[in-house]
Design a protein around this motif. Structure first.
Motif, PDB file in Angstrom:
ATOM      1  N   ASP A  57      63.623  39.683  23.620  1.00  0.00           N
ATOM      2  CA  ASP A  57      63.555  39.797  25.084  1.00  0.00           C
ATOM      3  C   ASP A  57      62.282  39.122  25.598  1.00  0.00           C
ATOM      4  OD1 ASP A  57      65.915  41.082  25.488  1.00  0.00           O
ATOM      5  OD2 ASP A  57      65.051  43.066  25.835  1.00  0.00           O
ATOM      6  N   SER A  58      62.393  38.526  26.768  1.00  0.00           N
ATOM      7  CA  SER A  58      61.234  37.899  27.398  1.00  0.00           C
ATOM      8  C   SER A  58      60.602  38.867  28.391  1.00  0.00           C
ATOM      9  CB  SER A  58      61.649  36.618  28.116  1.00  0.00           C
ATOM     10  OG  SER A  58      60.526  36.005  28.733  1.00  0.00           O
ATOM     11  N   LEU A  59      59.312  39.132  28.201  1.00  0.00           N
ATOM     12  CA  LEU A  59      58.515  39.900  29.153  1.00  0.00           C
ATOM     13  C   LEU A  59      57.827  38.902  30.065  1.00  0.00           C
ATOM     14  CD1 LEU A  59      57.039  42.497  30.176  1.00  0.00           C
ATOM     15  CD2 LEU A  59      55.353  42.079  28.378  1.00  0.00           C
ATOM     16  N   GLU A  60      58.036  39.034  31.379  1.00  0.00           N
ATOM     17  CA  GLU A  60      57.468  38.077  32.320  1.00  0.00           C
ATOM     18  C   GLU A  60      56.843  38.797  33.509  1.00  0.00           C
ATOM     19  OE1 GLU A  60      60.670  35.475  33.425  1.00  0.00           O
ATOM     20  OE2 GLU A  60      60.560  34.336  31.548  1.00  0.00           O
ATOM     21  N   PHE A  61      55.797  38.219  34.070  1.00  0.00           N
ATOM     22  CA  PHE A  61      55.188  38.732  35.294  1.00  0.00           C
ATOM     23  C   PHE A  61      54.270  37.660  35.863  1.00  0.00           C
ATOM     24  CE2 PHE A  61      52.625  40.058  31.682  1.00  0.00           C
ATOM     25  CZ  PHE A  61      51.337  39.686  32.036  1.00  0.00           C
ATOM     26  N   PHE A  62      53.850  37.850  37.106  1.00  0.00           N
ATOM     27  CA  PHE A  62      52.906  36.961  37.769  1.00  0.00           C
ATOM     28  C   PHE A  62      51.592  37.709  37.995  1.00  0.00           C
ATOM     29  CE2 PHE A  62      57.066  35.375  38.950  1.00  0.00           C
ATOM     30  CZ  PHE A  62      56.930  33.994  38.872  1.00  0.00           C
ATOM     31  N   PHE A  63      50.470  36.989  37.938  1.00  0.00           N
ATOM     32  CA  PHE A  63      49.179  37.608  38.239  1.00  0.00           C
ATOM     33  C   PHE A  63      48.299  36.627  38.992  1.00  0.00           C
ATOM     34  CE2 PHE A  63      48.300  35.502  34.214  1.00  0.00           C
ATOM     35  CZ  PHE A  63      47.008  35.027  34.356  1.00  0.00           C
ATOM     36  N   ASN A  64      47.315  37.169  39.693  1.00  0.00           N
ATOM     37  CA  ASN A  64      46.361  36.377  40.464  1.00  0.00           C
ATOM     38  C   ASN A  64      45.014  37.086  40.371  1.00  0.00           C
ATOM     39  OD1 ASN A  64      44.959  34.816  42.332  1.00  0.00           O
ATOM     40  ND2 ASN A  64      46.579  34.864  43.880  1.00  0.00           N
ATOM     41  N   TYR A  65      44.066  36.507  39.634  1.00  0.00           N
ATOM     42  CA  TYR A  65      42.755  37.109  39.442  1.00  0.00           C
ATOM     43  C   TYR A  65      41.816  36.670  40.569  1.00  0.00           C
ATOM     44  CZ  TYR A  65      38.205  38.163  37.325  1.00  0.00           C
ATOM     45  OH  TYR A  65      36.943  38.633  37.093  1.00  0.00           O
ATOM     46  N   VAL A  66      41.102  37.636  41.155  1.00  0.00           N
ATOM     47  CA  VAL A  66      40.257  37.376  42.321  1.00  0.00           C
ATOM     48  C   VAL A  66      38.891  38.003  42.065  1.00  0.00           C
ATOM     49  CG1 VAL A  66      40.086  37.565  44.826  1.00  0.00           C
ATOM     50  CG2 VAL A  66      42.339  37.640  43.734  1.00  0.00           C
ATOM     51  N   THR A  67      37.810  37.252  42.307  1.00  0.00           N
ATOM     52  CA  THR A  67      36.486  37.811  42.039  1.00  0.00           C
ATOM     53  C   THR A  67      35.439  37.305  43.019  1.00  0.00           C
ATOM     54  OG1 THR A  67      34.750  38.098  40.358  1.00  0.00           O
ATOM     55  CG2 THR A  67      35.930  35.988  40.361  1.00  0.00           C
ATOM     56  N   SER A  68      34.534  38.209  43.381  1.00  0.00           N
ATOM     57  CA  SER A  68      33.366  37.833  44.178  1.00  0.00           C
ATOM     58  C   SER A  68      32.113  37.791  43.312  1.00  0.00           C
ATOM     59  CB  SER A  68      33.165  38.846  45.323  1.00  0.00           C
ATOM     60  OG  SER A  68      32.834  40.128  44.817  1.00  0.00           O
ATOM     61  N   ASP A  69      32.283  37.967  41.987  1.00  0.00           N
ATOM     62  CA  ASP A  69      31.161  38.000  41.051  1.00  0.00           C
ATOM     63  C   ASP A  69      31.190  36.754  40.172  1.00  0.00           C
ATOM     64  OD1 ASP A  69      28.879  39.102  40.094  1.00  0.00           O
ATOM     65  OD2 ASP A  69      29.803  40.877  39.226  1.00  0.00           O
ATOM     66  N   GLY A  70      30.031  36.213  39.871  1.00  0.00           N
ATOM     67  CA  GLY A  70      29.978  35.017  39.054  1.00  0.00           C
ATOM     68  C   GLY A  70      28.782  35.022  38.126  1.00  0.00           C
ATOM     69  N   ALA A  71      28.513  33.845  37.551  1.00  0.00           N
ATOM     70  CA  ALA A  71      27.390  33.642  36.649  1.00  0.00           C
ATOM     71  C   ALA A  71      27.416  34.626  35.487  1.00  0.00           C
ATOM     72  CB  ALA A  71      26.072  33.709  37.417  1.00  0.00           C
ATOM     73  N   GLU A  72      26.272  35.150  35.083  1.00  0.00           N
ATOM     74  CA  GLU A  72      26.226  35.996  33.879  1.00  0.00           C
ATOM     75  C   GLU A  72      26.772  37.398  34.100  1.00  0.00           C
ATOM     76  OE1 GLU A  72      22.134  36.461  35.822  1.00  0.00           O
ATOM     77  OE2 GLU A  72      23.681  34.944  35.622  1.00  0.00           O
ATOM     78  N   TYR A  73      27.136  37.742  35.334  1.00  0.00           N
ATOM     79  CA  TYR A  73      27.681  39.071  35.616  1.00  0.00           C
ATOM     80  C   TYR A  73      29.200  39.031  35.768  1.00  0.00           C
ATOM     81  CZ  TYR A  73      22.837  40.388  36.385  1.00  0.00           C
ATOM     82  OH  TYR A  73      21.499  40.617  36.219  1.00  0.00           O
ATOM     83  N   SER A  74      29.827  38.061  35.139  1.00  0.00           N
ATOM     84  CA  SER A  74      31.256  37.839  35.337  1.00  0.00           C
ATOM     85  C   SER A  74      32.096  39.025  34.873  1.00  0.00           C
ATOM     86  CB  SER A  74      31.698  36.581  34.586  1.00  0.00           C
ATOM     87  OG  SER A  74      31.034  35.458  35.113  1.00  0.00           O
ATOM     88  N   ASP A  75      32.867  39.596  35.791  1.00  0.00           N
ATOM     89  CA  ASP A  75      33.815  40.660  35.487  1.00  0.00           C
ATOM     90  C   ASP A  75      35.024  40.057  34.775  1.00  0.00           C
ATOM     91  OD1 ASP A  75      31.986  41.996  37.092  1.00  0.00           O
ATOM     92  OD2 ASP A  75      33.250  41.815  38.877  1.00  0.00           O
TER      93      ASP A  75
END
Length: 232
Positions: free
Chosen positions: A69-87
């Motif tokens: 069976d194929s497991l499928e989904f869509f996602f969209n990652y959103v972040t206001s954090d960058g550099a060395e503090y990357s979530d």
């Protein structure tokens, strides 16, 4: 989100700001956010140098899958954090005992590179489309980020846009799909992930199973018989 459970800040929402309706086309889609998250939800041993802070997870209802069976989904990652503090965010396939079967993907900001898998993160076990996921840079506008919507700390902020993940189930059984996101090293500047269209074998995960038509008719017949007896 029928039957989904979770910890922290999770739920369903309509698109707003930079995050629009997914290609799956649902009026509302799921989300997890580090804004108002809880502690203790990072992936063990994942993330490299540093520590996970506040996060959130969403867990699908248990679903049955057949081999192939194929497991499928869509996602969209959103972040206001960058550099060395990357979530970072992730999706995992778990078995019925909550053991990890596959780490489907991880998403994390980088300084000018791909967000999936991001630095110090394992490669995805799911197939992603598009396969290259550079972040749409800037100050992401999405209400799910709370007070950090429209903000950015250093290089790497933005959103991926909707990405499709596909994974072939190796063994028949019962499974859960887990979505998560976590702050890294501090809780300043939040991150979140939208997700939609989770299906297995073409069936939406969390959709109530309809009563087969013969059983429905049988139930109606019993009700009618009950009324007839009352009239007598």
């Amino acid at each position: 989100m029928t039957g989904w459970t979770g910890q922290g800040n999770y739920g369903s929402t309509a698109g707003d700001g930079d995050i629009t309706t997914s290609p799956f086309g649902s009026a509302q889609f799921g989300y997890v956010s580090t804004d108002n998250g809880v502690s203790g939800l990072g992936l063990p041993g994942v993330g490299g140098s540093g520590t996970p802070e506040l996060g959130s997870v969403a867990l699908s209802p248990v679903f049955a899958a057949n081999t192939g069976d194929s497991l499928e989904f869509f996602f969209n990652y959103v972040t206001s954090d960058g550099a060395e503090y990357s979530d970072y965010a992730w999706a995992r396939l778990l078995d019925s005992a909550m053991n990890q079967v596959a780490l489907l993907f991880t998403a994390r900001t980088t300084n000018g590179g791909n967000t999936v898998p991001g630095f110090s993160m394992p490669n995805p076990e799911a197939t992603l489309s598009p396969g290259s996921t550079p972040i749409v840079g800037g100050n992401p506008d999405w209400s799910i980020l709370g007070s950090d919507s429209g903000s950015c700390f250093a290089t790497g902020c933005g959103y991926t846009g909707w990405i499709k993940a596909s994974y072939t189930i190796a063994n028949a059984g019962n499974y859960y799909l887990q979505m998560g996101v976590v702050n890294w090293n501090d809780n300043s500047f939040d991150s979140a992930m939208a997700f939609d269209g989770a299906t297995v074998g073409g069936n939406v995960i969390g959709t109530p199973v309809p009563i087969p038509a013969p059983l429905t008719l049988m139930g109606l017949g019993l009700v009618a018989l009950g009324f007839a007896r009352k009239r007598k």
